[in-house]
Design an enzyme around this catalytic site. Structure first.
Site, PDB file in Angstrom:
ATOM      1  N   GLU A 258       0.819  -1.210   0.000  1.00  0.00           N
ATOM      2  CA  GLU A 258       0.000   0.000   0.000  1.00  0.00           C
ATOM      3  C   GLU A 258       0.854   1.263   0.000  1.00  0.00           C
ATOM      4  OE1 GLU A 258      -2.622  -0.747   3.362  1.00  0.00           O
ATOM      5  OE2 GLU A 258      -3.905  -2.007   2.122  1.00  0.00           O
ATOM      6  N   ASP A 337      -8.214  -9.067   4.460  1.00  0.00           N
ATOM      7  CA  ASP A 337      -8.016  -7.914   5.326  1.00  0.00           C
ATOM      8  C   ASP A 337      -9.114  -7.784   6.373  1.00  0.00           C
ATOM      9  OD1 ASP A 337      -6.865  -5.664   6.341  1.00  0.00           O
ATOM     10  OD2 ASP A 337      -7.468  -4.329   4.714  1.00  0.00           O
ATOM     11  N   GLU A 365     -12.490  -1.922  12.028  1.00  0.00           N
ATOM     12  CA  GLU A 365     -12.446  -1.291  10.705  1.00  0.00           C
ATOM     13  C   GLU A 365     -13.544  -1.785   9.773  1.00  0.00           C
ATOM     14  OE1 GLU A 365      -8.699  -1.788   8.693  1.00  0.00           O
ATOM     15  OE2 GLU A 365      -9.459  -0.882   6.843  1.00  0.00           O
TER      16      GLU A 365
HETATM   17  C1  GCV Z   1      -2.355   0.626   8.405  1.00  0.00           C
HETATM   18  C2  GCV Z   1      -5.852  -2.111   5.589  1.00  0.00           C
HETATM   19  C3  GCV Z   1      -6.278  -0.809   6.197  1.00  0.00           C
HETATM   20  C4  GCV Z   1      -5.145   0.178   6.250  1.00  0.00           C
HETATM   21  C5  GCV Z   1      -3.980  -0.457   7.021  1.00  0.00           C
HETATM   22  C6  GCV Z   1      -3.596  -1.751   6.324  1.00  0.00           C
HETATM   23  C7  GCV Z   1      -2.485  -2.499   7.057  1.00  0.00           C
HETATM   24  O1  GCV Z   1      -5.599  -1.964   4.233  1.00  0.00           O
HETATM   25  O2  GCV Z   1      -7.375  -0.307   5.488  1.00  0.00           O
HETATM   26  O3  GCV Z   1      -5.611   1.321   6.904  1.00  0.00           O
HETATM   27  O4  GCV Z   1      -2.886   0.405   7.122  1.00  0.00           O
HETATM   28  O5  GCV Z   1      -4.711  -2.593   6.263  1.00  0.00           O
HETATM   29  O6  GCV Z   1      -2.820  -3.437   7.755  1.00  0.00           O
HETATM   30  O7  GCV Z   1      -1.342  -2.144   6.908  1.00  0.00           O
END
Ligand code: GCV
Length: 650
Positions: A258, A337, A365
């Site tokens: 990411e 996720d 989340e």
């Molecule tokens: C900290 C998901 C979340 C992101 C997070 C990522 C991760 O994609 O939406 O906010 O980033 O996981 O675990 O690194």
């Protein structure tokens, strides 16, 4: 002097006995009374044992497991045996917990050893005070690019120690801007102060690290882990850090994911990156926790052979055995996720020669933002109990991540935490059950979800048996309720992109194309079999075959593994489409039931708690309604099959 106006969570010691300083006697046999951790234990006993009148003796007993304890209650004296100070502290908290739960402590006779050596919280707190995926206010560690240390820091450490947490990463794994500077002189003094507070409670401080620090801090033109200059830079940097923070546990790293930098940029492997840092930190006894959440988010997901679920295993499995001893891989529970239901990551146990730990998320989340009630411990129990078949016995996830399966010393569990600076710490007062529950479970994976829920309810509220049962039941059923009105049968997502709250059936991140569910006129689900993406083949047998065949695949994961026609008959006899309709209507009804049930707690819990939770149930019901409407009408329009029960679907 600050006026303490934040919640004491499960440490209020006010339910059945009086709070305050006391004359309770604490004695030592083989332990140093001045030891900082024992001082904390003593303070806690003074708080909680004020009116009980029992004496407590801490006795060193080398035969007790590391961080474990024995408690022998007695009329006049209770003896807590441990081989180290953490064990003694945990024994003290056990004693207090038992007392608060209404047990007769004179009869206590317990022996405990932690299931997992590492029991960690991961904060995704940013230095500007915001929290990535935070639903409980702002950070209590950071504001305006600075570190906060106050009375709440101490309370936080008490809470964590009381549930057995021994490591805390304070900053977000996405290390950006000022957070990169955490390993510079700018923050050493405050970090030292923080690490000392943590040390009083047997907790080690960890930091998330920016893999590109040699560029951003060191002015180098690359961060290639095999570059001599880069390695030399890290050596100097880590020495500087440990000179100032000798208690630091180590670093957590998110690389090549990411948008975060990592070894892939230089054609290096994840092992190259992790081992380089591992070698550099080894002389100081530190560890590198390397995350396996690595996938290419810019891939074209329209290609039906491309499967994000495969990524973790594809990137890490072939490197098994190459990681150095002080490196541990941290693996999210599922391959995607943190969805409401996912299969277990095949990497857990797929790796047999590598230190590994489990990462779960108690920050809600994808599970309701701490607005919707979603008690996650039943999910964590399922995860821990999953048989990986990585060997003939000792093969569950709990066996693997505890280090039992393959004899790893570095092993454990981490949770992305759900706290913030709200006065109740977790936004929704009931979400504290997940905070409490994760710690208790990481220390003792044998506890049931119900035992943990009951303990938390007793420690937090003062309810009669009927209401206690009611609340425990609300917690225990809440995950299924959430699942019913959101995304069914393991399909996941369908949430609003980016925010991850509320429905958006076709909502898709990182690309304008594609959907997570691959629904069409005929059916829904992702073909992850040997004829599809091949993901099911990443499991050991018999799991691989079980998942590969829609007839043997557990139905609650059917759509994760298979593209299924709407008229497919489930074991219940319902068609798939009817199941989608029924579960959404049912989930919505159950959300309304939860809201109704909560009304019984008015006057029985503090009014502010009652109001806060009531408001959240109101929002939850609206959310469930919207999910139900949107998902049902979406699938009605796609399939053109009417609801058998004739309910209104637009
Ligand atoms: C900290 C998901 C979340 C992101 C997070 C990522 C991760 O994609 O939406 O906010 O980033 O996981 O675990 O690194």
């Amino acid at each position: 002097m600050e006026v303490k106006n934040w919640s004491d969570l499960w440490l209020s010691y006010s339910n059945k006995i009086g709070a305050g300083e006391s004359s309770c006697t604490v004695m030592y046999d083989g332990f140093e009374p001045e030891n900082r951790i024992l001082k904390s234990a003593e303070k806690e006993l003074f708080k909680g044992l004020s009116e009980v009148g029992t004496a407590v003796k801490f006795r060193r007993n080398e035969a007790v497991a590391k961080e474990g304890y024995n408690i022998n209650g007695g009329k006049d004296i209770t003896v807590i045996e441990a081989s180290d100070e953490n064990g003694a502290l945990y024994g003290a908290f056990h004693l207090l917990r038992s007392l608060e739960c209404g047990e007769d402590i004179t009869e206590l006779n317990v022996s405990k050893a932690p299931s997992n050596p590492l029991r960690m919280m991961n904060h995704w707190d940013n230095m500007d005070g915001s929290i990535e995926r935070g639903y409980s206010g702002r950070s209590f560690f950071f504001e305006k690019d600075d570190i906060i240390i106050n009375e709440r820091t101490v309370d936080y450490a008490r809470f964590m120690a009381s549930i057995g947490i021994n490591g805390v990463v304070i900053n977000n794994v996405n290390v950006k801007w000022a957070a990169t500077d955490l390993i510079t002189i700018r923050f050493f003094d405050k970090l030292y102060e923080l690490s000392e507070i943590f040390a009083d409670y047997g907790i080690k401080l960890y930091l998330s690290l920016n893999f590109a620090s040699p560029i951003e801090l060191g002015g180098l033109d690359n961060c290639d882990p095999l570059d001599d200059q880069v390695i030399a830079w890290w050596k100097d940097k880590v020495k500087e850090v440990y000179d100032r923070l000798p208690n630091l546990g180590g670093f957590l790293v998110k690389a090549d994911s990411e948008g975060r930098p990592g070894p892939f940029t230089y054609g290096r492997t994840q092992a190259d990156g992790a081992n380089m840092l591992g070698d550099v930190i080894a002389p100081y006894g530190g560890i590198i926790i390397w995350r396996c959440f690595v996938y290419n988010c810019t891939q074209d997901w329209r290609d039906t052979k491309t499967d994000r679920a495969r990524a973790g295993y594809d990137y890490f499995k072939d490197l098994d055995g190459q990681y150095h001893d002080n490196v541990i891989l941290q693996i999210k529970n599922g391959p995607m996720d943190f969805q409401i239901r996912e299969p277990i990551s095949p990497l857990i146990g797929g790796l047999t020669k590598t230190n590994q730990m489990l990462e779960v998320q108690i920050a809600q989340e994808y599970t309701g933002h701490q607005i919707d009630l979603c008690y996650l411990i039943p999910m964590f129990k399922e995860i821990l109990g999953f048989k990986t078949y990585c060997q003939s016995e000792n093969d569950t996830v709990a066996d693997v991540v505890s280090g039992r399966a393959f004899g790893n010393k570095l092993a454990g569990m981490a949770a992305v935490i759900n706290t913030g600076n709200d006065l109740n710490w977790t936004g929704n007062d009931l979400a504290a059950a997940n905070l409490y529950g994760f710690g208790r479970l990481a220390y003792d994976t044998e506890l049931t979800a119900e035992e943990i829920a009951r303990e938390w309810v007793r420690l937090t509220f003062d309810l009669d048996k009927e209401l206690e049962d009611k609340l425990v039941n609300m917690l225990l059923t809440s995950r299924e309720t959430y699942e019913k009105y959101t995304s069914p049968l393991g399909i996941g997502w369908m949430v609003t992109p980016n925010t991850h709250y509320g429905p958006s059936v076709d909502g898709y991140e990182y690309s304008r194309w594609g959907t997570y569910h691959r629904a069409d006129h005929f059916g829904i689900g992702v073909d992850r079999t040997d004829k599809g993406t091949g993901y099911a083949q990443q499991y050991y047998q018999p799991n691989a075959d079980m998942y590969n065949d829609p007839k043997t695949c557990p139905e609650n994961l059917l759509l994760f593994f298979h593209h299924i026609p709407y008229d497919w008959k489930l074991k219940s006899g319902q068609t798939l489409i009817q199941y989608i309709y029924d579960s959404h209507f049912e989930g919505y009804e159950e959300a309304k039931e939860l809201q109704k049930s909560w009304k019984a707690f008015e006057g029985k819990v503090p009014q502010n708690v009652y109001n806060c939770v009531s408001h959240r149930f109101e929002l939850q019901v609206a959310n469930a309604h919207e999910w139900c409407d949107q998902v049902n009408s979406y699938f009605y329009r796609k399939s053109a099959v009417a609801d058998e029960k004739g309910r209104e679907i637009f």
